[in-house]
Scaffold this active site. Structure first.
Site, PDB file in Angstrom:
ATOM      1  N   THR A 349      42.445  -3.647 -39.445  1.00 23.54           N
ATOM      2  CA  THR A 349      43.130  -3.392 -38.184  1.00 23.54           C
ATOM      3  C   THR A 349      43.090  -4.635 -37.313  1.00 23.54           C
ATOM      4  O   THR A 349      42.156  -5.430 -37.407  1.00 23.54           O
ATOM      5  CB  THR A 349      42.399  -2.242 -37.451  1.00 23.54           C
ATOM      6  OG1 THR A 349      42.438  -1.077 -38.264  1.00 23.54           O
ATOM      7  CG2 THR A 349      42.986  -1.947 -36.094  1.00 23.54           C
ATOM      8  N   GLY A 432      37.601   0.418 -38.865  1.00 24.68           N
ATOM      9  CA  GLY A 432      37.677   1.709 -39.539  1.00 24.68           C
ATOM     10  C   GLY A 432      36.827   2.760 -38.855  1.00 24.68           C
ATOM     11  O   GLY A 432      36.927   3.009 -37.657  1.00 24.68           O
TER      12      GLY A 432
END
EC number: 2.3.2.2
Length: 528
Positions: A349, A432
């Site tokens: 991410t 995560g």
């Protein structure tokens, strides 16, 4: 104040505009847009597009996006830019065909990419510069190439074997079958062409026409259900943030299908446990944060999913009464072995934050979920497709069971805090499953322990592994590790950094922004 005789860096202080991203080129893009008169939303979108090129293992136009946008008067707008499963997806089909979970690297894990639509929706409401301008840097980098940064190279080489399996990833993400290394020049003309289409024609160039047709055909050829109609039906939804009080601030998160609710449950538990009174580097502080996390994450795994299918509301989950019902599971003196170790979905991410001279602050996160997402890439248009559908379960009746046009439980979560009704801290932590833990730990560092954003992000982290043992970063004092063992935890050295993050604090009294960027990534903060 940090020590200047040990490794580290100072926070960035600026007055007119500021940005913190996980890659230097992303930060450079954001500052350029701000200097041209763009809003914080313009800068955040432009940086996100740039990161889609230079951090392909983390994000891309084939992924999803969430954002919190705070205006100077304290209004905060939430945007859910997460895509949905195919209209033909059905948990019963997966059970009937022997699936016990959705495989990470498969066409079945691919959901509709929501980021491009989200960027367009944000820009239409809060943008100042032309939409096309926001793609300029990214198109140039994709077309002419960029140097691979150290953390990007570290992540890339770990995925070579699986990247070789797909025609698109082999063609666009490997060089003669190998991963690029630090300092290598990498380009992707196919991605540049697609970005140019989106810049000139808007999101319809992505969700309809040749690009959408290739995405659908690529997925279906590998056994998935995604269709052109699924792509054309994409939506990005304005949502009301959920909130709790912590450390004199109102902390806001995006409501489910994201896991931001977990961070708020954790903060409520930490309030009840009075963890703010504990020394920042004490074993008891880490122990209580871990135990609060294990309890809160267990709630996530049982109850959180697409809100249309949840049996309990976000307001109930984030209430102090709900936290009171949970806090009895936490023992201040030892680990509670009866709390199930929550499932740990991996995630890759990018989180970034931007603030502008008009007092707007943007907290935005973009992701393809796994490292290089599904590791399935369209050969002609260069779209790397996310595997967010791997977060679904196949259990009958579960709120997060895969189903037609359903949004999966999401790990990526931006955060925003208000104090006295005005934006005070825009922050987020990648990693995560670690993200809610990161939000609670980093925000506690700021509010409870007086750390500036950079120091709060630098601080050592602890999180559990799949077997329940605690991964301890090198920056955590040995006394903490030894203390955690006395509390009944099994500890081990973390083999990779725990997450990453960015944060901006807003000093309204003195008129400055103060920003930090996580050393666990390649990026930095900058302002002017």
């Amino acid at each position: 104040m940090r020590r200047f005789d040990v490794p580290g860096r100072s926070p960035v202080i600026a007055e007119n505009g500021i940005a913190a991203t996980s890659h230097p080129l992303g930060t450079s893009t954001a500052i350029s847009v701000l200097r041209e008169g763009g809003s914080a939303v313009d800068a955040a979108i432009a940086a996100s597009v740039t990161l889609s090129v230079v951090e392909p293992q983390m994000t891309g136009i084939g992924g999803d996006c969430f954002a919190l946008i705070a205006q100077a008067d304290g209004q905060v707008h939430g945007l859910n830019g997460s895509g949905r499963a195919a209209a033909d997806a059905n948990a019963g089909w997966y059970r009937d065909n022997g699936f016990t979970e959705i495989p990470d690297l498969s066409a079945h894990s691919i959901t509709v990419p929501g980021a491009v639509k989200a960027w367009e929706v944000m820009h239409s409401r809060f943008g100042k510069l032309p939409f096309e301008r926001l793609f300029t840097d990214a198109i140039g980098l994709a077309e002419h190439g960029y140097a691979v940064a150290p953390r990007v190279a570290f992540d890339w080489v770990r995925q070579v074997e699986t990247l070789r399996r797909d025609e698109g990833t082999s063609k666009h993400l490997l060089i003669s079958g190998e991963a690029p290394t630090f300092g290598d020049r990498v380009s992707c003309a196919a991605l540049a062409k697609t970005l140019r289409l989106i810049a000139g024609e808007g999101s319809s160039a992505f969700y309809q026409g040749a690009v959408a047709a290739e995405i659908a055909a690529t997925v279906q050829a590998k056994g998935g259900f995604l269709t052109e109609a699924d792509l054309a039906a994409v939506e990005a939804d304005w949502v009301t943030p959920i909130a709790t009080s912590y450390g004199g601030h109102e902390v806001l998160e995006i409501p489910p299908n994201g896991q931001g609710v977990v961070a708020l449950i954790m903060m409520n538990l930490m309030t009840l446990l009075n963890t703010a009174e504990l020394p920042h580097d004490s074993a008891e502080r880490y122990h209580l944060e871990i135990e609060a996390g294990r309890v809160a994450y267990a709630v996530r795994d049982a109850m959180v999913g697409d809100p249309a299918h949840m049996t309990i509301s976000s307001e109930e989950l984030t209430s102090m009464a709900f936290a009171q019902s949970l806090v009895g599971q936490i023992d201040r003196s030892k680990r509670n072995p009866s709390v199930t170790v929550p499932k740990l979905p991996a995630s890759n991410t990018v989180y970034l934050t931007v603030a502008d001279r008009d007092g707007m602050a943007v907290s935005i996160i973009n992701s393809v979920y796994g490292s290089f997402g599904s590791q399935i890439m369209t050969p002609d248009s260069g779209v790397l497709l996310q595997n967010r559908g791997a977060c679904f379960v196949v259990a009958e009746g579960h709120p997060n069971a895969i189903g037609p046009s359903k949004r999966p439980m999401h790990t990526i979560i931006p955060a925003m805090a208000l104090k006295g009704g005005r934006p005070s801290v825009s922050f987020g932590v990648m990693g995560g499953a670690y993200q809610p833990m990161g939000h609670a730990h980093v925000f506690s560092n700021i509010t409870d322990h007086g750390m500036d954003p950079q120091a709060a992000l630098d601080h050592g982290r602890v999180f559990w592994a799949e077997d329940g043992a605690l991964n301890i970063e090198a920056g955590v004092p040995v006394e903490v590790s030894e203390g955690l063992e006395r509390f009944g935890h099994k500890v081990q050295a973390a083999d990779t950094p725990l997450g990453g993050g960015q944060a901006i604090s807003i000093d309204h009294d003195r008129g400055f922004f103060i920003a930090g960027s996580d050393p666990r990534k390649d990026g930095h903060a900058a302002g002017y």
